[in-house]
Each structure stands twice: as structure tokens, then as C-alpha cells.
Write an enzyme that holds these catalytic residues in place. Structure first.
Site, short mmCIF file in Angstrom:
data_model
loop_
_atom_site.label_atom_id
_atom_site.label_comp_id
_atom_site.label_asym_id
_atom_site.label_seq_id
_atom_site.Cartn_x
_atom_site.Cartn_y
_atom_site.Cartn_z
N HIS A 1 0.84 -1.20 0.00
CA HIS A 1 0.00 0.00 0.00
C HIS A 1 0.87 1.25 0.00
CE1 HIS A 1 -4.17 -1.44 0.50
NE2 HIS A 1 -3.52 -2.55 0.79
N SER B 1 -6.05 3.52 -5.91
CA SER B 1 -5.49 4.33 -4.83
C SER B 1 -5.60 5.83 -5.15
CB SER B 1 -4.03 3.96 -4.56
OG SER B 1 -3.96 2.70 -3.95
N GLU C 1 -9.18 6.89 -4.60
CA GLU C 1 -9.52 6.86 -3.17
C GLU C 1 -8.90 8.06 -2.44
OE1 GLU C 1 -9.74 2.00 -3.38
OE2 GLU C 1 -8.01 2.93 -2.43
N PHE D 1 0.86 3.48 6.90
CA PHE D 1 -0.45 3.69 7.52
C PHE D 1 -1.52 3.38 6.48
CE2 PHE D 1 -4.07 6.53 8.42
CZ PHE D 1 -4.37 6.13 9.71
N ILE D 2 -2.46 2.52 6.85
CA ILE D 2 -3.51 2.11 5.92
C ILE D 2 -4.86 2.40 6.56
CG2 ILE D 2 -4.54 0.17 4.68
CD1 ILE D 2 -1.72 -1.18 4.90
#
Length: 166
Positions: free
Chosen positions: A63, A80, A83, A115-116
Site C-alpha cells: 500500500h 489508490s 480513493e 499507515f492504511i
């Protein structure tokens, strides 16, 4: 039923840069017709949960940082990019961008993966608050939280790709 190649082509990116998840779900026979978001998600999430610790970490590490260097360079996956843009992360002030960069660096240094968070429906302030709260977690708690967020992101992506059962 879709062929293995077609299934992996269509769903291999649902878990960021981790086509092995779609390959294993297909090979296990756990994907059933008609394809629905919840059905495909259940099959893919089961593979993700059953994967070894290093493989799961690999999925987390696949990610991108939020508002990070890949976003600036225009190198995010299309999912991504959409988003992050939807959450306003492509429109940060210089001070906000500096704060995200600082938190991204501290987070990766502490946990070993980015960080997800499933950003759909969140704004930059919501994300920043979650970032600041979660950086205080211990590694095991944050691994579990990040994995849950990865599964949520996958479900949101599948929901935009597939209908639900009637």
C-alpha cells in the site's frame, strides 16, 4: 465461470499489488457464481487471513503512503489515486502535506509498513485524526487494525466492481 486468468486479471489488484490472493482463492474453488462483492470478498479475505505473516506484511507494505511520494509522482494505482483524491489528499496545503509526510515517516519507522485506512467517506481531517491516534498503538494491535482496513478497502473496491446478490 471466469477462467483463472480472467479472474486474476479482474480481481488480482483488489488487494493492492497482491495477485496471489486472487490466484489462491480461485485455485481453492472458493469463488462461486454468481460473482457478488460479498462472495468474492469472503473468498479473497479468507486467503489473506490464511497467508503467512510475511505474506500479510507484504500486502500491507504494497500500500502507498497517504499523500506520499507516489501520489506526488503520479505513480499510484488507479484505485489508490481515486480513493486518495476522494478524501481530498490530492489538495493538501503545504503545512498539511508536511504533517502527513512526518506521520508517514514516523509510522513506517515504528511499524515497518505504511499507515492504511479505508478513506472512502473520510476527509483529510478524519484521516489525520486516525493517523495521530493509531501511531500510539502497539505493533500487534496496529497489525490487526491495518489488516482489517486492507479488507475494508478490498470490499469497497469490489462493491464498485460487482453487484450484490438480489
Amino acid at each position: 465461470m471466469l477462467s483463472r486468468e480472467d479472474f486474476v486479471s479482474r480481481f488480482g489488484g483488489v488487494f493492492e499489488h497482491s495477485p496471489f490472493i486472487a490466484e489462491r482463492a480461485y485455485d481453492a474453488g472458493s469463488v462461486k457464481e454468481p460473482l457478488t462483492a460479498s462472495g468474492v470478498h469472503a473468498a479473497l479475505a479468507a486467503v489473506f487471513r490464511a497467508a503467512g505473516r510475511e505474506e500479510r506484511l507484504g500486502v500491507l507494505r504494497a500500500h502507498p503512503d497517504l499523500a506520499g511520494r507516489l501520489a506526488i509522482a503520479g505513480e499510484l494505482t488507479e484505485d489508490s489515486r481515486k480513493e486518495q483524491a476522494g478524501a481530498g489528499l490530492d489538495r493538501l496545503s503545504p503545512a498539511e502535506h508536511a504533517r502527513f509526510t512526518e506521520l508517514n515517516s514516523a509510522y513506517v519507522e515504528k511499524f515497518g509498513f505504511p499507515f492504511i485506512i479505508a478513506v472512502k467517506g473520510l476527509g483529510k481531517d478524519d484521516i489525520l485524526s486516525a493517523f495521530e491516534a493509531r501511531i500510539g498503538n502497539n505493533r500487534d494491535d496496529e497489525l490487526a487494525t491495518a489488516a482489517a482496513q486492507v479488507e475494508r478497502i478490498a470490499l469497497l473496491r469490489l462493491t464498485s466492481m460487482l453487484p450484490e446478490a438480489e
